[in-house]
Design a protein around this motif. Structure first.
Motif, PDB file in Angstrom:
ATOM      1  N   GLU A 111       0.856  -1.184   0.000  1.00  0.00           N
ATOM      2  CA  GLU A 111       0.000   0.000   0.000  1.00  0.00           C
ATOM      3  C   GLU A 111       0.892   1.233   0.000  1.00  0.00           C
ATOM      4  OE1 GLU A 111      -3.041   0.748  -0.299  1.00  0.00           O
ATOM      5  OE2 GLU A 111      -4.169  -1.071   0.115  1.00  0.00           O
ATOM      6  N   LEU A 131      -3.504  11.440  15.984  1.00  0.00           N
ATOM      7  CA  LEU A 131      -4.304  10.725  14.999  1.00  0.00           C
ATOM      8  C   LEU A 131      -4.069  11.344  13.624  1.00  0.00           C
ATOM      9  CD1 LEU A 131      -7.657  10.521  16.985  1.00  0.00           C
ATOM     10  CD2 LEU A 131      -5.903   8.775  16.806  1.00  0.00           C
ATOM     11  N   LYS A 133      -5.290  10.882   9.514  1.00  0.00           N
ATOM     12  CA  LYS A 133      -6.152  10.237   8.528  1.00  0.00           C
ATOM     13  C   LYS A 133      -5.414  10.230   7.196  1.00  0.00           C
ATOM     14  CE  LYS A 133     -10.918  10.058   7.091  1.00  0.00           C
ATOM     15  NZ  LYS A 133     -12.237  10.671   7.236  1.00  0.00           N
ATOM     16  N   HIS A 135      -4.965   8.857   3.110  1.00  0.00           N
ATOM     17  CA  HIS A 135      -5.547   8.338   1.871  1.00  0.00           C
ATOM     18  C   HIS A 135      -4.519   7.409   1.235  1.00  0.00           C
ATOM     19  CE1 HIS A 135      -6.886   9.140  -2.512  1.00  0.00           C
ATOM     20  NE2 HIS A 135      -7.417   8.034  -2.045  1.00  0.00           N
ATOM     21  N   TRP A 136      -4.882   6.117   1.119  1.00  0.00           N
ATOM     22  CA  TRP A 136      -3.979   5.110   0.585  1.00  0.00           C
ATOM     23  C   TRP A 136      -4.225   4.896  -0.899  1.00  0.00           C
ATOM     24  CZ3 TRP A 136      -0.121   3.755   3.652  1.00  0.00           C
ATOM     25  CH2 TRP A 136      -0.284   3.846   5.019  1.00  0.00           C
ATOM     26  N   HIS A 139      -7.456   2.946  -3.217  1.00  0.00           N
ATOM     27  CA  HIS A 139      -8.676   3.096  -2.425  1.00  0.00           C
ATOM     28  C   HIS A 139      -9.270   4.468  -2.702  1.00  0.00           C
ATOM     29  CE1 HIS A 139      -8.122  -0.520  -0.041  1.00  0.00           C
ATOM     30  NE2 HIS A 139      -6.850  -0.194   0.077  1.00  0.00           N
ATOM     31  N   ASP A 142     -13.193   7.983   0.487  1.00  0.00           N
ATOM     32  CA  ASP A 142     -14.150   7.540   1.528  1.00  0.00           C
ATOM     33  C   ASP A 142     -13.588   6.418   2.384  1.00  0.00           C
ATOM     34  OD1 ASP A 142     -15.828   9.331   0.309  1.00  0.00           O
ATOM     35  OD2 ASP A 142     -16.866   7.800  -0.873  1.00  0.00           O
ATOM     36  N   GLU A 143     -12.648   5.648   1.844  1.00  0.00           N
ATOM     37  CA  GLU A 143     -12.086   4.512   2.559  1.00  0.00           C
ATOM     38  C   GLU A 143     -10.801   4.860   3.296  1.00  0.00           C
ATOM     39  OE1 GLU A 143     -11.549   1.798  -0.606  1.00  0.00           O
ATOM     40  OE2 GLU A 143     -13.653   1.237  -0.705  1.00  0.00           O
ATOM     41  N   ALA A 144     -10.546   6.155   3.498  1.00  0.00           N
ATOM     42  CA  ALA A 144      -9.331   6.579   4.198  1.00  0.00           C
ATOM     43  C   ALA A 144      -9.366   6.111   5.635  1.00  0.00           C
ATOM     44  CB  ALA A 144      -9.201   8.084   4.140  1.00  0.00           C
ATOM     45  N   SER A 145      -8.193   5.797   6.171  1.00  0.00           N
ATOM     46  CA  SER A 145      -8.129   5.312   7.545  1.00  0.00           C
ATOM     47  C   SER A 145      -7.075   6.096   8.321  1.00  0.00           C
ATOM     48  CB  SER A 145      -7.772   3.834   7.580  1.00  0.00           C
ATOM     49  OG  SER A 145      -6.527   3.615   6.984  1.00  0.00           O
TER      50      SER A 145
END
Length: 145
Positions: A111, A131, A133, A135-136, A139, A142-145
């Motif tokens: 990734e 924390l 956030k 973006h990978w 993806h 919306d699927e960012a972690s």
């Protein structure tokens, strides 16, 4: 004893619905998840119960049907019992556009970080947790972690 059997039979008759598929129909295939085995992409509680949709290419008899399987399922026999099939709910078979991943021989890919969307500090009693956030690659945002 006969009363109990007749009640069970009447209940079964009410719940039973006849299954019948035609050539060209799309169905989902029921798979039984095995604990500790990664057969169809996930393991344990997250293992899928149904995979598909697959197209029915023919009827072998009254109960068994022949399906068109994908290449990565080529090791599985393509004739299945009617009770292992579930009618595909949608009229249109979903087509998923995907970019081919660069998969290594060990069946893993790397990734890559695209960008950092948000930074935040959370204070829990005397600790400060940072924390981020992210973006990978491969993806959506919306699927960012």
């Amino acid at each position: 004893m006969r009363t109990a059997q007749s009640q069970q039979k009447s209940f079964t008759d009410r719940q039973h619905r006849p299954l019948e598929f035609a050539t060209g129909d799309h169905v989902n295939l029921k798979v039984s998840p095995m604990k500790g085995a990664v057969c169809f992409g996930a393991m344990g509680k997250l293992a899928p119960w149904f995979i598909g949709p697959f197209e029915i290419t023919g009827c072998v008899g009254v109960v068994p049907y022949r399906l068109t399987l994908l290449l990565h399922l080529s090791g599985i026999h393509n004739v299945f019992n009617i009770f292992m099939l579930q009618k595909c709910r949608s009229d249109v078979v979903p087509v998923i556009d995907w970019e081919p991943l660069k998969v290594h021989e060990d069946a893993f890919y790397i990734e890559q970080l695209v960008r950092i969307l948000n930074r935040k500090e959370q204070v829990i009693r005397i600790k400060v947790i940072h924390l981020v956030k992210v973006h990978w690659g491969h993806h959506n945002v919306d699927e960012a972690s």
